[in-house]
Design a protein around this motif. Sequence first.
Motif, short mmCIF file in Angstrom:
data_model
loop_
_atom_site.label_atom_id
_atom_site.label_comp_id
_atom_site.label_asym_id
_atom_site.label_seq_id
_atom_site.Cartn_x
_atom_site.Cartn_y
_atom_site.Cartn_z
N TRP A 121 -4.84 -2.49 -4.77
CA TRP A 121 -4.30 -2.19 -3.44
C TRP A 121 -4.53 -0.76 -3.02
O TRP A 121 -3.75 -0.18 -2.28
N ARG A 122 -5.61 -0.13 -3.49
CA ARG A 122 -5.89 1.24 -3.07
C ARG A 122 -7.15 1.28 -2.23
O ARG A 122 -8.01 0.44 -2.37
N ASN A 153 0.84 -1.20 0.00
CA ASN A 153 0.00 0.00 0.00
C ASN A 153 0.87 1.25 0.00
O ASN A 153 1.00 1.94 1.02
N ALA A 156 0.35 4.13 -1.27
CA ALA A 156 -0.41 5.36 -1.03
C ALA A 156 -0.54 5.63 0.47
O ALA A 156 -0.45 6.77 0.92
N LYS A 157 -0.75 4.58 1.25
CA LYS A 157 -0.86 4.74 2.70
C LYS A 157 0.47 5.18 3.30
O LYS A 157 0.50 6.04 4.19
N GLN A 201 1.87 13.06 6.91
CA GLN A 201 1.41 13.42 8.25
C GLN A 201 2.59 13.62 9.20
O GLN A 201 2.59 14.54 10.03
N SER A 251 0.95 8.80 2.64
CA SER A 251 0.08 9.59 3.52
C SER A 251 0.67 9.69 4.93
O SER A 251 0.67 10.77 5.54
N LEU A 252 1.18 8.58 5.44
CA LEU A 252 1.79 8.58 6.78
C LEU A 252 3.02 9.48 6.82
O LEU A 252 3.23 10.21 7.79
N ASN A 298 4.15 3.15 12.59
CA ASN A 298 3.24 2.83 11.48
C ASN A 298 3.96 2.86 10.14
O ASN A 298 3.71 2.03 9.26
N GLU A 306 4.41 -0.25 7.51
CA GLU A 306 4.02 -0.20 6.10
C GLU A 306 5.19 -0.55 5.19
O GLU A 306 5.02 -1.19 4.15
#
Length: 217
Positions: free
Chosen positions: A216-217, A34, A36-37, A44, A40-41, A74, A78
Amino acid sequence: MHTMTERRNITKQCKSCLEMNKEQSTASTEELLNPAKLASLQRQYKELLEQFEQTLDKHNRKEMQLRLEKLERNIELEKRSVMTSGLRSLFVVQAIVSLSVGGLLAANKFPFVQEVPLVFRALGFWMVWLFTIPSLRARKPNMAEKNALNVAFLACPVANVVIPFVNKDTFLLWFVNVSVVLSLYGYYFFLSDEAVRAQSQLKIRGILRYLDWGSWR
């Protein structure tokens, strides 16, 4: 003085962690389950780090530090979630099984069933689109194969909706779906030039994006 030194040390440590995360993630983004996740992390983390640098309140800084540490964990988790050879093999088996079961249903030849209901025969040819193609896409294939599967994912539903107006043979529809996939494989692997094979030609957008679990999105 001690507080300022501690603050600089924490900020330096967080920045170092951020740079390390970027370097490690860019090396094998395509292998991540993933990406994209992860992006994003990391975003953040960067935003929270900027807030941390500008905050003077000790209580808020402590809370932000805990959140930064949680984001670090996290992010690390990932980065470890990658596509393994075993998982790839599992998706291949899933694709083969779904293709075979779909063919048997569509052909009305399912074992121990004298007459397959029409709704399940229809499901048989739709299984190519519902399970086989997404399973193959979930393997994180190379760009040529990904392009072939992307086009197939859009072309098969069109065939499944249009062809029944001409011929309602469910096995024929299954055969057409398989032929579409194989033809696109042949085009992208053997007939297209290097530029077409290397570039992303088509992306799944709109409502189909939510049906395409293989992305996987």
